[in-house]
Design an enzyme around this catalytic site. Structure first.
Site, mmCIF file in Angstrom:
data_model
loop_
_atom_site.group_PDB
_atom_site.id
_atom_site.type_symbol
_atom_site.label_atom_id
_atom_site.label_comp_id
_atom_site.label_asym_id
_atom_site.label_seq_id
_atom_site.Cartn_x
_atom_site.Cartn_y
_atom_site.Cartn_z
ATOM 1 N N ASP A 253 32.187 50.507 -12.524
ATOM 2 C CA ASP A 253 32.083 51.158 -10.946
ATOM 3 C C ASP A 253 31.148 52.289 -11.004
ATOM 4 O O ASP A 253 31.099 53.116 -11.669
ATOM 5 C CB ASP A 253 33.497 51.527 -10.725
ATOM 6 C CG ASP A 253 33.644 51.814 -9.246
ATOM 7 O OD1 ASP A 253 32.708 51.617 -8.648
ATOM 8 O OD2 ASP A 253 34.935 51.953 -9.024
ATOM 9 N N HIS A 349 33.778 42.037 -2.820
ATOM 10 C CA HIS A 349 33.754 43.461 -2.645
ATOM 11 C C HIS A 349 31.997 43.775 -2.859
ATOM 12 O O HIS A 349 31.797 44.681 -1.841
ATOM 13 C CB HIS A 349 34.671 44.173 -3.125
ATOM 14 C CG HIS A 349 34.639 45.706 -3.226
ATOM 15 N ND1 HIS A 349 35.086 46.402 -2.263
ATOM 16 C CD2 HIS A 349 33.800 46.782 -4.103
ATOM 17 C CE1 HIS A 349 34.759 47.529 -2.465
ATOM 18 N NE2 HIS A 349 33.967 47.969 -3.326
HETATM 19 C C1 HEM Z 1 39.968 51.902 -5.392
HETATM 20 C C2 HEM Z 1 38.896 51.260 -4.626
HETATM 21 C C3 HEM Z 1 37.745 50.471 -4.881
HETATM 22 C C4 HEM Z 1 37.213 50.062 -5.997
HETATM 23 C C5 HEM Z 1 38.171 49.710 -7.130
HETATM 24 C C6 HEM Z 1 35.904 49.629 -5.922
HETATM 25 C C7 HEM Z 1 35.233 48.991 -6.814
HETATM 26 C C8 HEM Z 1 34.036 48.533 -6.833
HETATM 27 C C9 HEM Z 1 33.009 47.678 -7.911
HETATM 28 C C10 HEM Z 1 33.707 47.363 -9.195
HETATM 29 C C11 HEM Z 1 31.970 47.657 -7.453
HETATM 30 C C12 HEM Z 1 30.956 46.957 -8.059
HETATM 31 C C13 HEM Z 1 29.998 47.807 -9.149
HETATM 32 C C14 HEM Z 1 29.400 48.858 -8.283
HETATM 33 O O1 HEM Z 1 28.339 48.472 -7.739
HETATM 34 O O2 HEM Z 1 29.649 49.957 -8.275
HETATM 35 C C15 HEM Z 1 31.934 48.397 -6.185
HETATM 36 C C16 HEM Z 1 30.812 48.428 -5.233
HETATM 37 C C17 HEM Z 1 30.586 49.090 -4.308
HETATM 38 N N1 HEM Z 1 31.525 49.506 -3.587
HETATM 39 FE FE1 HEM Z 1 33.485 49.736 -4.292
HETATM 40 N N2 HEM Z 1 35.256 50.122 -4.697
HETATM 41 C C18 HEM Z 1 36.596 50.599 -4.004
HETATM 42 C C19 HEM Z 1 36.552 51.126 -2.969
HETATM 43 C C20 HEM Z 1 35.257 51.218 -2.267
HETATM 44 C C21 HEM Z 1 35.265 51.810 -0.922
HETATM 45 C C22 HEM Z 1 36.397 52.490 0.130
HETATM 46 C C23 HEM Z 1 34.109 51.759 -0.425
HETATM 47 C C24 HEM Z 1 33.370 52.343 0.760
HETATM 48 C C25 HEM Z 1 33.655 52.103 2.011
HETATM 49 C C26 HEM Z 1 33.090 51.128 -1.685
HETATM 50 C C27 HEM Z 1 31.787 50.932 -1.514
HETATM 51 C C28 HEM Z 1 31.074 50.305 -2.348
HETATM 52 C C29 HEM Z 1 29.677 50.095 -2.269
HETATM 53 C C30 HEM Z 1 28.735 50.691 -1.377
HETATM 54 C C31 HEM Z 1 29.382 49.283 -3.595
HETATM 55 C C32 HEM Z 1 28.106 49.144 -3.880
HETATM 56 C C33 HEM Z 1 27.514 47.602 -3.404
HETATM 57 C C34 HEM Z 1 26.206 47.235 -3.848
HETATM 58 O O3 HEM Z 1 25.199 48.112 -3.825
HETATM 59 O O4 HEM Z 1 25.872 46.165 -3.975
HETATM 60 N N3 HEM Z 1 33.876 50.716 -2.518
HETATM 61 N N4 HEM Z 1 33.229 48.820 -5.951
#
Ligand code: HEM
Length: 441
Positions: A253, A349
């Protein structure tokens, strides 16, 4: 005694030491970062091979104190353009604490508190005791004795309610407007918002608690704790090579985070100069959106790994996009499999949250995991203390969360239980305290 590694608030190393490795940008990179962090949030994008040479604890002889390990010896800088704890590599321990001013405390008392808090933070971040606190000189609790600075950072912010209580309503930035309601919200008001917010991070649990306790004691009579959340991340050095952190769902993450080396990083994360505007005092600052997001782990863990990977759009083992490559390969959002279906599903996601699908909206995610035992429903009270940093939450967190809320495959496994938005002013210059430009404007 090993030399203390010094880290500027942007995570770059400022130690005047021949041991430092100088990167291609001419930026000093500490040996400690080579060993164990690589901006665990992906904040730095550094992925470098591990090396030996941590000093370790030498046998103690009274006349010759033992050397600190590189973990203990790393020091983050208090003074700088930005506050520490934003681009600093993720630390192993974190405390998020909101305070409300007590009845009768106004701008003057708040200014005294921020001055004292800043002085304490500066001492503790340098690995010195919190002498001279409310209990008088020499009354440090001793909790962090023997440990070095351990990358301690203390970051201070102001909540929306702070401004009316201190007669500073004219300085309230529009970026602190209340967040819209999201359909999946199950927010506990008592654990949300607050007049003041403090983030403590350190690579040692005792160093983090020591700082928290010192700050709480300084607040006595002026502000009382409204809520506190305690979190953790991987300990530097726990993996064979520096890696992006994993969360409690087991996913890597932080991969997609903007990197300090990106040309538009500063514009996305930090507030630009705005002379004559109400938020002029926020130059060099950033807005933190804090969400306590519970993970419904009993449901999540029932999914086979292939299903879990389709929920995110990335492989669990190494974080590589399902469209192929390695962790750092760009996602190919248009790639279809032999069955004609998108390999990174429509509701994955990582697809829905990607800047490409959000008009470039981006934020720096710098979370801590939490686990507070078993909740009343019999399932783990565990998840993510999601902290994201941006120049404007209405161009970062809000549009992305709106989209996730409408149809993200991850949302059924999450519950947003608390929320806060805080204006985190720029870093204090020498002789200045954090927030001085607001409180003495
Ligand atoms: C417990 C809640 C969450 C989990 C477990 C989670 C998990 C992840 C994972 C595994 C990734 C893919 C790896 C990475 O790029 O970091 C990701 C990407 C991302 N997440 Fe989450 N996330 C959560 C909540 C959120 C929330 C609330 C937001 C914003 C409102 C968010 C925004 C993003 C963004 C902006 C990316 C990168 C996308 C990209 O650059 O392609 N996430 N998240």
């Amino acid at each position: 005694m090993s030399k203390t590694k010094k880290q500027a608030p942007d995570g770059t190393d400022t130690t005047d030491s021949p041991r430092n490795v100088v990167g291609s940008s001419g930026t000093g990179v500490s040996r400690r970062r080579l060993l164990g962090t690589a901006g665990a949030a992906g904040a730095t994008g550094l992925v470098l091979g591990a090396g030996g040479g941590a000093a370790g604890y030498a046998a103690t002889r009274p006349e010759e104190p033992a050397a600190l390990t590189t973990v203990g010896a790393t020091e983050a800088m208090f003074h700088g353009k930005h506050q520490p704890g934003i681009t600093t590599p993720l630390q192993a321990r974190g405390h998020l604490v909101a305070f409300d001013l007590t009845a009768g405390a106004g701008r003057k008392e708040a200014a005294v508190l921020l001055r004292r808090w800043s002085a304490v933070a500066k001492e503790l971040m340098a690995g010195r005791p919190a002498a001279g606190g409310p209990d008088g000189p020499g009354h440090d609790t001793g909790i962090a004795l023997d440990a070095g600075p351990s990358s301690l950072t203390v970051t201070f912010g102001f909540g929306r309610t702070f401004f009316a209580r201190t007669g500073l309503a004219a300085r309230l930035p529009a970026a602190l407007d209340p967040l819209p309601a999201f359909s999946a919200d199950a927010l506990n008001a008592e654990r949300s918002n607050g007049d003041l917010w403090v983030q403590v991070g350190a690579d040692d649990a005792l160093v983090a608690f020591h700082a928290l306790r010192a700050l709480q004691k300084e607040a006595a009579g002026t502000a009382r704790v409204r809520w506190q959340m305690n979190g953790f991340n991987r300990t530097p050095g726990a993996t064979a090579r520096p890696m992006t952190a994993r969360n409690l769902m087991g996913q890597i993450d932080g991969t997609g985070n903007p990197k300090p080396a990106d040309e538009d990083f500063g514009r996305r994360v930090f507030v630009p100069a705005s002379p004559g505007k109400p938020q002029e005092w926020m130059e060099g600052g950033s807005y933190a959106v804090v969400r306590r997001i519970r993970m419904l782990l009993d449901d999540w863990e029932k999914l086979p790994v292939e299903r879990q990977e389709r929920v995110i759009g990335r492989r669990k083992a190494d974080g590589a996009p399902l469209s192929g490559g390695t962790e750092t390969t760009e996602m190919d959002l248009d790639k279809a499999g032999p069955d004609g279906r998108l390999v990174i599903p429509d509701n994955a996601h990582a697809r829905i949250s990607s800047p490409e699908k959000n008009g470039g909206a981006a934020m720096l995610r710098r979370p801590f995991s939490y686990h507070d035992g078993i909740a009343e429903d019999g399932a783990p009270d565990a998840g993510l203390l999601f902290v994201c940093w941006q120049a404007d939450p209405f161009r970062g967190f809000v549009p992305v969360q709106r989209k996730l809320d409408r149809g993200d495959a991850l949302s059924p496994f999450l519950r947003h239980e608390a929320s806060g938005v805080f204006a985190v002013p720029g870093g204090a210059g020498e002789g200045e305290y954090v927030g001085q430009r607001l409180l003495e404007s």
